[in-house]
Enzyme design. Structure first.
Site: not given
Ligand code: F6P
Length: 546
Positions: A382, A511, A265-266, A351, A205, A211
């Site tokens: 199990h 972060k 995002g979620r 979240e 987003k 990452e």
């Molecule tokens: O984990 C935090 C967060 O901001 C989430 O809310 C989001 O889904 C994720 O990081 C990824 O963010 P982006 O889509 O901006 O890479």
């Protein structure tokens, strides 16, 4: 929010919760043989049964009344109206518009959004169809056989969960998902791939998440080193709200699919973030997934509170957490293809509702979101069900199961799966008394002393609450309904907690610190300013790496 009497309402609910716990579920079934009839709600062929929870019809009526007092309906209407209910970020929350029809007329800030949503869907569909048919190919002319989604959190969990859930409909390229910055994740994925037939989707987003950007850079090198720099564009696509940043990465505009800041995002699997799903199952099936969610949205918006699945699921969730004080909820799908649903719901719920400050800036008046975890049955049986049945903590369980599977030739498996699911819910509720345990041991031929010694270990307290979500078959529309049900449940609970379910400031500190520690780990800067434990660990790491 109408505040009058809410605190009193919470206190009264806690009293009710304690009384209902003391009364017991098993005892209720004995007294109310029609309990199932009065304690389940349906939407088409999806059914939510709450009869195995410690609450009476009168408690449910009181909960519905509490929801009214807490302004759940007004808040819901504000969300659907595109008001900036994400108050700490000044944003609307309009993921419902992603699965609406243009004529539904969703708008925010006076601006209709339907046409833009449809435009992106149409572009995604054209791109997905062309990749699937081989009309769009890799740089060397080979058909794309493997799609790799690079994203994390909401840019990963929705698509990865959905592709797996809808595996029987998967007739497009193979799908892979890389999320973790741990090099093992991308390394082990790239090992499986032929660069000539691979397409990478960079899904972020913000297009800043470290990452995702790190994994995207590694994937870019994988293509550039093997096929040449000029080949990169043919093997990449991007999904983001930050179109300027995507352009800087070097992906052609025609391969970039946007979404909007009013999509959390979620809550974004319905947007262009769902592109890997569309590539896997095709645009028509993807539309069925959207249509299922739309059906749940309309139900949530218009059905009376007492017959409204997300409202009831939210109220029972709130009841377990606040009125009865249970700290966790277990998500237990009896559906192997819902393997990633617990992880998805972890982000969706924790979240969204893991907050301790209300919308008014004051500490919340009640505890808020529970710990959410789970694993598909029967595997969980199990592993951790021992604790669910006999542990010292009571954990409300949320079971879900399909009456049918996609494998009619394996009907016996589904019979067993259903029997296990129903048996676990029944066992949690009924338990086994000391007397029953004693008798069972004696019936097996043990003597009285042995029965006395062993019986306490074989006693189950029972009265452990669970809900059941039953559906006919996990098809795209049903799965859409299920995910939207949980989205709106989170909304209802968040409204009762009085929090903003749509920001995630709690993720930011980690972060920021990770960024500042990177140069410490690489040795470019010293450990000053960090705590003694962190500094000590860095020293040891440095020694271990020399
Ligand atoms: O984990 C935090 C967060 O901001 C989430 O809310 C989001 O889904 C994720 O990081 C990824 O963010 P982006 O889509 O901006 O890479």
């Amino acid at each position: 929010m109408p505040e009058t009497g809410l605190n009193d309402g919470f206190a009264a609910m806690r009293q009710r919760g304690a009384a209902a716990k003391a009364e017991g579920i098993r005892e209720r079934f004995a007294k109310e043989p029609q309990r199932f009839e009065t304690m389940h709600v349906r939407l088409g062929d999806m059914l939510l049964d709450i009869s195995k929870c410690a609450l009476g019809r009168d408690d449910l009526d009181a909960l519905v009344e509490l929801a009214r007092k807490a302004g759940v309906e007004e808040k819901r209407d504000a969300m659907f109206a595109g008001a900036p209910i994400n108050a700490t970020e000044g944003r609307a929350v309009l993921h419902v518009a992603l699965r609406a029809l243009p004529e539904d007329g969703f708008a925010t800030g006076g601006k209709p959004v339907g046409a833009e949503v449809e435009d992106v869907l149409a572009r995604m569909s054209a791109f997905a169809s062309a990749i699937r048919s081989g009309e769009i190919r890799g740089s060397t002319g080979k058909v794309i056989t493997d799609v790799v989604n690079i994203g994390i959190g909401g840019s990963d969990l929705g698509p990865v969960m959905t592709v797996l859930a809808l595996a029987p409909y998967h007739d497009g390229p193979r799908a892979h998902f890389v999320s973790n910055v741990d090099g093992a994740h991308i390394h082990d994925t790239l090992k499986l791939l032929d660069p000539e037939t691979s397409l990478f989707i960079v899904a972020s987003k913000t297009f800043t998440t470290i990452e995702t950007m790190t994994n995207a850079a590694t994937a870019r090198r994988f293509i550039a080193e093997r096929l040449g720099e000029a080949a990169v564009n043919a093997h990449f696509a991007a999904v983001s709200t930050a179109l300027d940043k995507v352009a800087a990465f070097g992906i052609d505009e025609a391969r970039v699919f946007g979404f909007w800041d009013w999509v959390g995002g979620r809550y974004s699997v319905w947007s262009a973030i769902g592109l890997p799903v569309m590539l896997a199952i095709g645009p028509a099936r993807f539309r069925e997934f959207l249509a299922g969610a739309r059906e749940m949205d309309r139900h949530f918006r218009h059905a009376p509170l007492a017959e409204n699945l997300p409202v009831i699921l939210g109220l029972v969730g709130w009841w377990h957490r606040v009125a009865q004080g249970y700290p966790a909820r277990a998500i237990l799908p009896y559906d192997q293809r819902l393997l990633r649903l617990p992880a998805y719901l972890q982000q969706l719920d924790m979240e969204s509702n893991g907050k301790h400050v209300g919308l008014d800036g004051e500490p919340t008046r009640t505890v808020t979101g529970p710990l959410v975890w789970g694993e598909p049955g029967t595997n969980g049986q199990h592993a951790f069900y021992q604790l669910l049945h006999q542990g010292t903590d009571v954990i409300p369980c949320e079971f879900m199961v399909g009456a049918n599977s996609h494998e009619p030739a394996l009907k016996h498996h589904q019979d067993l799966l259903l029997a296990n699911c129903l048996a676990q819910a029944e066992a949690l509720m009924r338990g086994r008394t000391l007397e029953e345990a004693r008798k069972q041991i004696l019936d097996k031929g043990a003597d009285a002393a042995e029965a006395e010694r062993i019986a306490p270990h074989r006693e189950f307290a029972g009265n452990r609450p669970s809900i059941m979500i039953l559906y006919k078959l996990l098809d795209p529309a049903t799965f859409g309904r299920l995910v939207a049900l949980y989205e709106h449940r989170v909304f209802v609970e968040g409204a009762l907690f009085g929090i903003n379910s749509y920001d995630q400031w709690g993720v930011e500190l980690g972060k920021e610190l990770a960024t500042s520690l990177l140069s410490v780990v690489t040795g470019e800067t010293g450990t000053q300013g960090h705590d003694g434990s962190t500094a000590g660990l860095v020293e040891v790491i440095r020694h271990m790496r020399t």
